[in-house]
Design an enzyme around this catalytic site. Structure first.
Site, short mmCIF file in Angstrom:
data_model
loop_
_atom_site.label_atom_id
_atom_site.label_comp_id
_atom_site.label_asym_id
_atom_site.label_seq_id
_atom_site.Cartn_x
_atom_site.Cartn_y
_atom_site.Cartn_z
N ASP A 111 0.83 -1.19 0.00
CA ASP A 111 0.00 0.00 0.00
C ASP A 111 0.88 1.25 0.00
OD1 ASP A 111 -2.68 1.34 0.51
OD2 ASP A 111 -1.59 1.96 2.32
N GLU A 160 1.66 -0.42 -5.07
CA GLU A 160 0.77 0.69 -5.39
C GLU A 160 1.70 1.88 -5.55
OE1 GLU A 160 -3.39 2.52 -3.74
OE2 GLU A 160 -1.79 2.29 -2.28
#
Length: 650
Positions: A315, A351
């Protein structure tokens, strides 16, 4: 190891036959170890230190399941109990009420000593080749919470994901890898609790090595291992979505669980000594600080070694490559992972952005890192749902976004292409809503993106209008075929196979409710879509891996690619500016097969002239729910708002 004195390494609580070694990094505070014999009784131990940075102690006769914590004394004389950042297990779900004062800290979940002995039998990683990998993103609780055939005791927990009906579903869908939303221990923020809501997605980590206890019937450590072992037995990989960019301690006014008290330098800070907020969550972990880097690397190795995890999706991964405002693919974190004998073998997905300066880094990660390609998402949605005259950009995304991901670096650096993710509209909502409807989140619909690039096709939300329902279904097929037959790693949102709607909510981060739970009650049209998706994924797995491999070796330049209009005439650079349809002919080197894409984003049917002297098999036509198996060789009438994939084996 001299067990009587203990050792500063490894950090955490390490269990031996005759006791346990405790070690913790704490340059900012002198701390003591608290061992709990039950909820009310405890013993305090002074710790050894060689450098006043790491404190340690070996205690004989400590057994698995022993609860412990670390005590610090604040400047005002109050004693606070801290969790071990290296805790392998939490004694119970972590809940607190703001503000988290010293007195309340003693009532929270405790760190737990763990014996990791487990019979893995003959477990081996499936290790699917990257060109065959299909990611299936799901929520550990939400996916099975409402499943009609799973026993209630298994619904919504780790063991629910390895029940026979769920495994059969994964295998029917030809899924190689499930990607779990965060299952590392996390906490719900006070403002959500006040509104009777929950941090459902889990992007608020506390202890990086402890599985979230809420998803277990009894023992999160054992049950998660059982889940992974059973999925591996059926050749399904398990990839974890991990959050190492920040912690649940929030900004300078947020709670103190461990890192804030132990080491001032765990977090990036500005010139005024305030936590930098490159994550939107109040703090930013500083991986240029050795203790932070070590914590993250130790945590990753822990999940691979003790849980046999097959890979990670990071993330806001740009934060991991930061030195304040600067990002580098050659920074210490990426180099450490690349040389690590455990981590270099697993799948790594980034990401590739955060919200800090220079945060958008799509295409800039090192080899063996595969990046979530939001360009594919946006352009593909634009083409089918908004502006078909952007065909040039759409064509670029279909061919692997080679403007960002050079084919010379395939397959070790393929884009992760996706249409829908946990954040944003589901596939069903993309074709059913023009606007977000996040009122249930308690933020007056201010949260979530407004740039959805969706299309309700005439009516906002649910409808009984047959024409609209059929068009929506066709558009879903367009989006899925575009995804599955693009060059890259397909990422599917698991609930999309169920045509799940979040009622227009594009930010269901706090919806531990039917909005966020997979709906297994399918209508007739939903059932037909699920069967179609099952069939088309299977066909993709038969064709695309060979095509991707052909573009990933030394002969890749010998393959030919031809872009043509409906008349079979090659498209010029000038025509690409506003064309709204095209065909893509891929002819593999040495007669290894051909693919032909016929793409019509217009409002009218188009007759496509096919390459001469070729007899083609129709793989699929998105204008119908049926998988068509027939031969054609001259032309093909492609209906409006649809595409076909044709195949020819030489």
């Amino acid at each position: 190891m001299k067990k009587k004195q203990g050792s500063p390494f490894p950090l955490g609580a390490t269990l031996y036959n005759d006791g346990c070694n405790f070690a913790i990094h704490s340059p900012d505070k002198i701390i003591s170890l608290i061992i709990f014999t039950n909820d009310n009784d405890s013993y305090e131990y002074s710790l050894n230190t060689d450098d006043q940075i790491i404190y340690y102690l070996f205690i004989p006769n400590i057994k698995s399941a022993t609860k412990y914590g670390y005590k610090i004394t604040n400047d005002n004389g109050n004693n606070r109990l801290l969790l071990d950042p290296y805790a392998h297990k939490l004694s119970k779900p972590l809940e607190y009420h703001y503000p988290l004062d010293a007195e309340q800290s003693w009532t929270l979940s405790k760190s737990v000593v763990v014996d990791h002995a487990f019979d893995w039998e003959d477990d081996t990683p499936p290790n699917h080749p990257i060109e065959k990998t299909i990611l299936f993103e799901l929520h550990a609780k939400g996916f099975t919470q409402q499943h009609p055939t799973i026993a209630p005791s298994y619904q919504g927990n780790y063991l629910g994901l390895c029940q026979p009906d769920i495994i059969d579903f994964f295998k029917q869908q030809s899924i190689t890898s499930i990607q779990l939303l965060p299952i590392i221990s996390f906490v719900t923020e006070p403002h959500l609790i006040e509104n009777n809501l929950t941090n459902f997605w889990g992007y608020n980590s506390v202890c990086f090595m402890a599985p979230h206890p809420n998803y277990a019937k009894n023992d999160a450590v054992k049950e998660l291992k059982l889940m992974v072992k059973e999925l591996h037995r059926h050749d399904i990989e398990v990839i974890l979505d991990v959050v190492f960019n920040h912690t649940a301690e929030g900004d300078d006014n947020g709670p103190c669980f461990h890192l804030k008290a132990l080491d001032h330098d765990y977090y990036l800070r500005n010139e005024h000594d305030q936590c930098m907020n490159y994550t939107g969550c109040g703090n930013t972990l500083d991986l240029t600080h050795q203790a932070s880097l070590t914590l993250v690397l130790d945590s990753l190795r822990h999940w691979v070694k003790e849980y046999h995890i097959d890979g990670f999706r990071f993330d806001l991964a740009t934060t991991l490559g930061r030195d304040h405002e600067n990002f580098s693919a050659h920074n210490a974190f990426f180099m450490a992972v690349a040389q690590d004998p455990i981590l270099q073998k697993v799948k790594l997905i980034a990401e590739p952005w955060d919200i800090g300066p220079n945060g958008y880094q799509l295409g800039n990660y090192p080899d063996n890192w595969h990046e979530c390609n939001d360009k594919f998402r946006d352009i593909t949605k634009n083409y089918w749902l908004q502006q078909p005259n952007i065909a040039k950009n759409f064509a670029t995304r279909l061919m692997g976004s080679r403007d960002l991901f050079s084919a010379s670096r395939w397959p070790q650096k393929l884009p992760v292409n996706f249409i829908s993710y946990h954040d944003g509209f589901t596939l069903q909502d993309l074709v059913s809503y023009n606007e977000k409807h996040n009122e249930a989140n308690g933020e007056n619909n201010r949260d979530g993106h407004s740039d959805n690039r969706s299309n309700n096709h005439g009516i906002e939300g649910e409808t009984n209008n047959t024409a609209i329902l059929l068009l929506r279904d066709q558009q879903k097929r367009n989006l899925m075929v575009s995804l599955l037959f693009s060059f890259g790693i397909p990422h599917l949102l698991a609930v999309d196979s169920l045509s799940h709607s979040q009622q227009g909510n594009n930010n269901a981060y706090c919806q531990d409710t039917p909005i966020g739970w997979a709906n297994w009650k399918l209508s007739k049209i939903d059932t037909a879509f699920q069967q179609w998706l099952t069939d088309i994924i299977s066909i993709r797995q038969q064709l695309m891996p060979d095509v991707i491999r052909a573009f990933s070796n030394e002969n890749r330049t010998k393959n030919t690619i031809t872009w043509s209009d409906a008349n079979g005439i090659q498209i010029t650079s000038q025509q690409w500016v506003d064309i709204d349809h095209f065909s893509l002919h891929i002819n593999l080197f040495n007669n290894h097969g051909e693919l032909l894409y016929l793409i019509n984003g217009t409002n009218n049917p188009l007759t496509f002239i096919l390459p001469k002297d070729n007899k083609w098999n129709i793989v699929c036509d998105t204008s119908t729910q049926n998988i068509i198996i027939e031969d054609i060789n001259v032309s093909y009438l492609q209906p409006a708002h649809s595409m076909s994939i044709l195949y020819r084996s030489n």
